[in-house]
Design an enzyme around this catalytic site. Sequence first.
Site, PDB file in Angstrom:
ATOM      1  N   CYS A  64       0.815  -1.224   0.000  1.00 40.27           N
ATOM      2  CA  CYS A  64       0.000   0.000   0.000  1.00 40.27           C
ATOM      3  C   CYS A  64       0.843   1.267   0.000  1.00 40.27           C
ATOM      4  O   CYS A  64       0.341   2.348  -0.303  1.00 40.27           O
ATOM      5  CB  CYS A  64      -0.944   0.006   1.203  1.00 40.27           C
ATOM      6  SG  CYS A  64      -2.237  -1.220   1.058  1.00 40.27           S
TER       7      CYS A  64
HETATM    8  C1  LIG Z   1     -11.201  -5.427   8.115  1.00 44.37           C
HETATM    9  C2  LIG Z   1     -11.996  -4.588   9.102  1.00 44.37           C
HETATM   10  C3  LIG Z   1     -12.927  -3.660   8.341  1.00 44.37           C
HETATM   11  C4  LIG Z   1     -12.849  -5.523   9.954  1.00 44.37           C
HETATM   12  O1  LIG Z   1     -13.553  -4.774  10.926  1.00 44.37           O
HETATM   13  P1  LIG Z   1     -13.542  -5.241  12.464  1.00 44.37           P
HETATM   14  O2  LIG Z   1     -14.395  -4.300  13.190  1.00 44.37           O
HETATM   15  O3  LIG Z   1     -12.120  -5.376  12.890  1.00 44.37           O
HETATM   16  O4  LIG Z   1     -14.288  -6.619  12.360  1.00 44.37           O
HETATM   17  P2  LIG Z   1     -13.874  -8.057  12.933  1.00 44.37           P
HETATM   18  O5  LIG Z   1     -13.125  -8.808  11.879  1.00 44.37           O
HETATM   19  O6  LIG Z   1     -13.260  -7.934  14.273  1.00 44.37           O
HETATM   20  O7  LIG Z   1     -15.309  -8.695  13.074  1.00 44.37           O
HETATM   21  C5  LIG Z   1     -16.311  -8.194  13.989  1.00 44.37           C
HETATM   22  C6  LIG Z   1     -17.523  -9.073  13.927  1.00 44.37           C
HETATM   23  O8  LIG Z   1     -18.150  -8.965  12.650  1.00 44.37           O
HETATM   24  C7  LIG Z   1     -18.237 -10.247  12.020  1.00 44.37           C
HETATM   25  N1  LIG Z   1     -17.997 -10.094  10.574  1.00 44.37           N
HETATM   26  C8  LIG Z   1     -16.805 -10.146   9.914  1.00 44.37           C
HETATM   27  N2  LIG Z   1     -17.030  -9.981   8.599  1.00 44.37           N
HETATM   28  C9  LIG Z   1     -18.350  -9.809   8.427  1.00 44.37           C
HETATM   29  C10 LIG Z   1     -19.157  -9.599   7.293  1.00 44.37           C
HETATM   30  N3  LIG Z   1     -18.630  -9.514   6.064  1.00 44.37           N
HETATM   31  N4  LIG Z   1     -20.496  -9.459   7.476  1.00 44.37           N
HETATM   32  C11 LIG Z   1     -21.039  -9.530   8.704  1.00 44.37           C
HETATM   33  N5  LIG Z   1     -20.309  -9.734   9.835  1.00 44.37           N
HETATM   34  C12 LIG Z   1     -18.984  -9.870   9.693  1.00 44.37           C
HETATM   35  C13 LIG Z   1     -17.173 -11.082  12.675  1.00 44.37           C
HETATM   36  O9  LIG Z   1     -17.502 -12.455  12.597  1.00 44.37           O
HETATM   37  C14 LIG Z   1     -17.208 -10.566  14.099  1.00 44.37           C
HETATM   38  O10 LIG Z   1     -18.294 -11.158  14.768  1.00 44.37           O
HETATM   39  P3  LIG Z   1     -18.192 -11.534  16.332  1.00 44.37           P
HETATM   40  O11 LIG Z   1     -18.009 -10.209  17.045  1.00 44.37           O
HETATM   41  O12 LIG Z   1     -19.510 -12.175  16.596  1.00 44.37           O
HETATM   42  O13 LIG Z   1     -17.012 -12.450  16.449  1.00 44.37           O
HETATM   43  C15 LIG Z   1     -11.063  -3.740  10.004  1.00 44.37           C
HETATM   44  O14 LIG Z   1     -10.420  -4.569  10.940  1.00 44.37           O
HETATM   45  C16 LIG Z   1     -10.009  -2.978   9.232  1.00 44.37           C
HETATM   46  O15 LIG Z   1     -10.277  -2.284   8.270  1.00 44.37           O
HETATM   47  N6  LIG Z   1      -8.759  -3.047   9.724  1.00 44.37           N
HETATM   48  C17 LIG Z   1      -7.659  -2.309   9.139  1.00 44.37           C
HETATM   49  C18 LIG Z   1      -7.174  -3.083   7.991  1.00 44.37           C
HETATM   50  C19 LIG Z   1      -6.176  -2.367   7.131  1.00 44.37           C
HETATM   51  O16 LIG Z   1      -6.016  -1.189   7.155  1.00 44.37           O
HETATM   52  N7  LIG Z   1      -5.516  -3.132   6.349  1.00 44.37           N
HETATM   53  C20 LIG Z   1      -4.611  -2.645   5.407  1.00 44.37           C
HETATM   54  C21 LIG Z   1      -4.896  -3.416   4.194  1.00 44.37           C
HETATM   55  S1  LIG Z   1      -3.849  -2.943   2.951  1.00 44.37           S
END
Ligand SMILES: CC(C)(COP(=O)(O)OP(=O)(O)OC[C@H]1O[C@@H](n2cnc3c(N)ncnc32)[C@H](O)[C@@H]1OP(=O)(O)O)[C@@H](O)C(=O)NCCC(=O)NCCS
Length: 373
Positions: free
Chosen positions: A156
């Site tokens: 990135c």
């Molecule tokens: C990826 C991201 C959006 C996920 O959001 P989050 O709030 O961390 O979500 P989590 O993965 O912890 O999941 C939270 C809950 O939602 C659920 N969930 C995950 N994906 C889901 C989806 N597509 N639809 C519905 N629910 C979902 C999970 O199962 C979890 O449920 P639980 O609380 O019952 O266990 C976030 O972590 C993020 O953007 N992080 C930064 C990543 C980044 O910058 N990466 C660089 C890439 S280049």
Amino acid sequence: MHNVVISGTGLYTPANSISNEELVDSFNAYVTQFNADNAEAIARGEVEALAESSAAFIEKASGIKSRYVMDKDGILDPQRMRPRLPERSNDEQSILCQMGVAAAEQALARAGRTAADVDAVIVACSNLQRPYPAVAIEIQQALGIKGFGFDMNVACSSATFGIQAASNSVQLGQARSVLVISPEICTGHLNFRDRDSHFIFGDAATAVLVERADLATSEHQFDIVSTKLLTQFSNNIRNNFGFLNRAAEEGVGAPDKLFVQEGRKVFREVCPMVAELIGQHLSENNLNVSDVKRFWLHQANLSMNHLIVKKLLGRDALEEEAPVILDRYANTSSAGSVISLHTHQDDLPKGALGVLSSFGAGYSIGSVILRKR
Ligand SMILES: CC(C)(COP(=O)(O)OP(=O)(O)OC[C@H]1O[C@@H](n2cnc3c(N)ncnc32)[C@H](O)[C@@H]1OP(=O)(O)O)[C@@H](O)C(=O)NCCC(=O)NCCS
């Protein structure tokens, strides 16, 4: 040593867009089919049933509402769930070259420059479609640029690292100007069957012309005041796809040969690192955070960007202070912060200070301090 400016930026946006609802419909059709096909094994406890995705979760967790893609039908087909981008013959322009050229032509037009004014091309992006010949050299030929070209990948942060490399070359007199081009087909490395990440990425290409200040005539110039880069190893964003995969048949097609991440850990670890690096960078240049009119940040997660700017300013950012494009583009890897710069610069007055910053796999973080001329 020459002073250096960014004299033009360009953006290529694919024609097709996928909304969260469309993406979730396709994902949930796949889940229904998978659970039906595996009903007996699921009942015996041998296979875990898949859970549905939700458009409301995606927008709330990430800020993403839709994404542009190079191929919509292949991604949305529940039997396929990946883009269909037919192979091209070696005599045709590659797809990354085609996207990169479109962005570069716009950057040159905004800079009031032609190929004859450019001495080098850097293609800086997360995913290169082949090891060689360099896509940069293909673009160099397509645009008719003399000089040299090379590809580089810092995930990135590729664009900001590319801008530093270009800026160094121009400062040292090795080139009058350098095009830094970031063609990103992120949907090619995204596992659309993974509920945790299937919504994250989109496709786009950006270009930045880095030019000697005393030669530049563009109406859209920013002084490159300073650049600062930082890397720190982490496995929290990883992709094990590579040329040695065929020498280890047991791993071919495994999920780790696409993008995988520990999103929560990335969020927690990267935000403070980015805020610290930008803060340090400004203070090394005797600038205050309050002097900065705009933060063009990497576009991965809306809450992440809010948190970074809040750490820096000590208050919530106004909308125009940290422009958001990820709602429409999703995460386009290295292109994201440059799309923000490209689409949110013309309203700034002369002398306004801004910071272009990327962050992502590696970890890798880039900060480029810019001043409008
Ligand atoms: C990826 C991201 C959006 C996920 O959001 P989050 O709030 O961390 O979500 P989590 O993965 O912890 O999941 C939270 C809950 O939602 C659920 N969930 C995950 N994906 C889901 C989806 N597509 N639809 C519905 N629910 C979902 C999970 O199962 C979890 O449920 P639980 O609380 O019952 O266990 C976030 O972590 C993020 O953007 N992080 C930064 C990543 C980044 O910058 N990466 C660089 C890439 S280049």
